[in-house]
Design an enzyme around this catalytic site. Structure first.
Site, PDB file in Angstrom:
ATOM      1  N   GLU A   1      -4.682   7.935  -3.112  1.00  0.00           N
ATOM      2  CA  GLU A   1      -5.010   6.830  -2.689  1.00  0.00           C
ATOM      3  C   GLU A   1      -5.345   5.434  -3.795  1.00  0.00           C
ATOM      4  O   GLU A   1      -5.141   4.278  -3.551  1.00  0.00           O
ATOM      5  CB  GLU A   1      -6.110   6.856  -1.907  1.00  0.00           C
ATOM      6  CG  GLU A   1      -6.618   5.736  -0.848  1.00  0.00           C
ATOM      7  CD  GLU A   1      -5.525   5.564   0.011  1.00  0.00           C
ATOM      8  OE1 GLU A   1      -4.566   6.211   0.347  1.00  0.00           O
ATOM      9  OE2 GLU A   1      -5.737   4.588   0.772  1.00  0.00           O
TER      10      GLU A   1
ATOM     11  N   HIS B   1       0.827  -1.113   0.016  1.00  0.00           N
ATOM     12  CA  HIS B   1       0.034   0.051   0.050  1.00  0.00           C
ATOM     13  C   HIS B   1       0.780   1.203   0.206  1.00  0.00           C
ATOM     14  O   HIS B   1       0.809   2.148  -0.973  1.00  0.00           O
ATOM     15  CB  HIS B   1      -0.739   0.018   1.303  1.00  0.00           C
ATOM     16  CG  HIS B   1      -1.955   1.058   1.143  1.00  0.00           C
ATOM     17  ND1 HIS B   1      -3.104   1.338   0.997  1.00  0.00           N
ATOM     18  CD2 HIS B   1      -1.470   2.356   1.713  1.00  0.00           C
ATOM     19  CE1 HIS B   1      -3.704   2.564   1.137  1.00  0.00           C
ATOM     20  NE2 HIS B   1      -2.767   3.311   1.574  1.00  0.00           N
ATOM     21  N   GLU B   2       1.956   1.300   0.998  1.00  0.00           N
ATOM     22  CA  GLU B   2       2.634   2.731   1.037  1.00  0.00           C
ATOM     23  C   GLU B   2       3.757   2.545  -0.007  1.00  0.00           C
ATOM     24  O   GLU B   2       3.957   3.833  -0.435  1.00  0.00           O
ATOM     25  CB  GLU B   2       3.203   2.536   2.375  1.00  0.00           C
ATOM     26  CG  GLU B   2       2.274   2.677   3.610  1.00  0.00           C
ATOM     27  CD  GLU B   2       1.152   3.550   3.590  1.00  0.00           C
ATOM     28  OE1 GLU B   2       1.333   4.577   3.182  1.00  0.00           O
ATOM     29  OE2 GLU B   2       0.178   3.233   4.453  1.00  0.00           O
TER      30      GLU B   2
ATOM     31  N   HIS C   1       1.800   4.239  -2.650  1.00  0.00           N
ATOM     32  CA  HIS C   1       1.695   5.599  -2.782  1.00  0.00           C
ATOM     33  C   HIS C   1       3.202   6.251  -3.105  1.00  0.00           C
ATOM     34  O   HIS C   1       3.477   7.399  -3.749  1.00  0.00           O
ATOM     35  CB  HIS C   1       1.677   6.180  -1.094  1.00  0.00           C
ATOM     36  CG  HIS C   1       0.381   6.150  -0.884  1.00  0.00           C
ATOM     37  ND1 HIS C   1      -0.775   6.833  -1.270  1.00  0.00           N
ATOM     38  CD2 HIS C   1      -0.455   5.606   0.338  1.00  0.00           C
ATOM     39  CE1 HIS C   1      -1.910   6.588  -0.724  1.00  0.00           C
ATOM     40  NE2 HIS C   1      -1.530   5.783   0.201  1.00  0.00           N
TER      41      HIS C   1
HETATM   42 ZN    ZN Z   1      -3.047   5.177   1.655  1.00  0.00          ZN
END
Ligand code: ZN
Length: 498
Positions: free
Chosen positions: A293, A263-264, A267
């Site tokens: 996101e 997830h990160e 980003h």
């Molecule tokens: Zn996020």
């Protein structure tokens, strides 16, 4: 003449960006390595920097530079820089410096109060701080909003330019209509995943080794980034060549840290993918929080929880954890990481119930801001709503309304960008699948072509487009929840054999 004026504007913008990078570094440190007794001075440091940044954004010469450039016929990239420069300037100018500093100071302290209250499962400790933060955010909304504008919309515009709470209300009502029945259907399905296989003993160092491998394969550049540990995983883009991500490890949870890292890192790829020649301007900044996101969700869920991805990575994972995974087939594993069930904690919830957690927060913060909901009534409102949406009631506030750091940070009108991100991600992913032979690539562990596609279509363009226009440009259709709902219905019907 125009070039000289433009260069002056960019030089000013770069100064602001350099300072906000310093601000980000202090914030990152506060969440990772800062000793606890430093909290008070850190709050003062952050408040001082917030004031300095504010002064630079609203410096009197900026108005002149913007006004003179707005009269010129500029090439499209420069016109977008000026357009977004104007947006930031107008927004920031409406906020009194004292309020900006007060918000920075209060939210830095209230984060500490929140952490303690959550640890001690005691909402009453945090309530006065939440009250204070809401008061300040109401003032901010009043300064920022147009006459008669909903305070929620005034705050939402910072994260998702052009979005309104009316649109969100309609989006969430569509999702509620599709997802509540889907959650119920899956709960009744006879076929169930063996989730116990993910809760065996998985040493932390090995989890980190595997997480780093996947992040590297995704194309996250560790020469221009770091991976550390924090309570609440996050990504801090200090500048494109210094992007810091965090995760958290639990030895009885195999995939929490990994999906946190994916997830990160999603980003992080966005931040590392900005065009460096535009550093300091909106063209090297995210288009919106929702678009940001979309990048993390796409990697975490649409890639990381997909069958093709694990076709390549499951044998790798088994090499790292031969014993606990000895009796686990690839199909068992893929089903287990896609377990759908109502739970208390948003960050640990599955793709289907996740958006119902966000819907709850959207309603709570809208009503807190408008005054319809009193802070003291929050725990009960929260628990009742959880029961209505997901059929479960949190046993304490740490698993209820104290679970997220956001409100202590002053992040109001932020949660819905998670759901917008899911919807954008599904649209981007469906388009990528049409344009790339994605399933075969993922099945061979080739993640870079997807990163390159996203880099060209999304990352390098930064804030050139507004979010709705970006989605339309990349996918050929305006933003909608249709691709996301269809992605969930197809995927979970197949997994659960419905
Ligand atoms: Zn996020």
């Amino acid at each position: 003449m125009a070039t000289e004026t433009y260069d002056q504007l960019v030089a000013k913008a770069r100064e602001v960006r350099l300072l906000s990078g310093v601000n980000g570094l202090l914030g990152w440190d506060q969440e990772t390595y800062m000793p606890p007794r430093s909290a008070e001075i850190r709050a003062d440091q952050l408040a001082l920097l917030a004031g300095m940044i504010h002064d630079r954004v609203v410096a009197p010469e900026i108005e002149g530079l913007l006004a003179s450039l707005e009269k010129e016929k500029l090439p499209p990239d420069r016109a977008a820089v000026v357009r977004e420069g104007r947006r930031l300037y107008d927004r920031e100018r409406k906020l009194p410096k004292e309020l900006v500093e007060e918000l920075a100071r209060t939210t830095s302290r209230s984060q500490e109060a929140w952490a303690k209250a959550r640890k001690e499962k005691d909402f009453a400790q945090f309530a006065p701080w939440l009250e204070k933060v809401i008061g300040l955010k109401r003032q901010a909304a009043k300064h920022l909003g147009l006459p008669g504008q909903d305070p929620y919309d005034a705050l939402l515009d910072e994260f998702e330019p052009g979005a309104t709470s009316a649109e969100l209300t309609s989006l969430f009502s569509t999702l509620e209509g599709a997802l509540v029945p889907l959650v119920k259907k899956l709960a009744l399905a006879k076929k169930k995943p063996r989730v116990e296989i993910l809760e065996r003993h998985y040493p932390r160092a090995k989890q980190e080794e595997f997480g780093r491998l996947v992040a590297k394969d995704m194309g996250f550049d560790f020469e221009a980034g770091r991976l550390d540990v924090s309570n609440h995983p996050f990504c801090s883009g200090l500048q494109p060549d210094d992007v810091r991500i965090t995760t958290r490890y639990r030895e009885d949870d195999l995939t929490g840290s990994l999906f946190g890292i994916m997830h990160e890192a999603g980003h992080g790829l966005y931040e590392q993918g900005f065009d460096r020649k535009y550093f300091g301007t909106a063209l090297a900044e995210p288009c919106s929080t929702g678009i940001h996101e979309s990048q993390s969700r796409l990697w975490e869920n649409m890639v990381g929880r997909s069958r093709p991805f694990w076709k390549h990575y499951y044998p790798e994972l088994r090499r790292v954890f031969p014993e606990p995974l000895a009796d686990v087939s690839e199909a068992d594993f893929v089903f287990a990481v896609n377990d759908v069930r109502p739970s208390f904690i948003r960050t640990e919830s599955d793709e289907v119930t996740y958006n119902l957690h966000v819907l709850l927060r959207f309603e709570v913060e809208r009503d807190l801001l408008s005054g319809k909901l009193a802070v003291a009534d929050l725990p009960r409102f929260w628990n009742d709503k959880m029961e209505k949406l997901l059929g479960v009631r949190p046993p304490d506030d740490a698993q209820g309304c104290l679970q997220d750091i956001h409100w202590s940070f002053g992040l109001f009108a932020y949660f819905p960008t998670y759901t917008l991100g899911n919807c954008y991600a599904a649209q981007f992913f469906a388009t990528a699948r049409k344009e790339l032979d994605l399933d075969s690539l993922l099945a061979r562990g080739e993640l870079r072509p997807l990163r390159e596609w996203l880099r060209k279509k999304v990352h390098e363009r930064g804030g050139f487009f507004r979010p709705k226009d970006l989605v339309k440009d990349v996918t050929g259709a305006p933003p909608s929840s249709a691709a996301f709902v269809s992605y969930l219905e197809t995927k979970y019907a197949e997994l659960y054999g419905l």
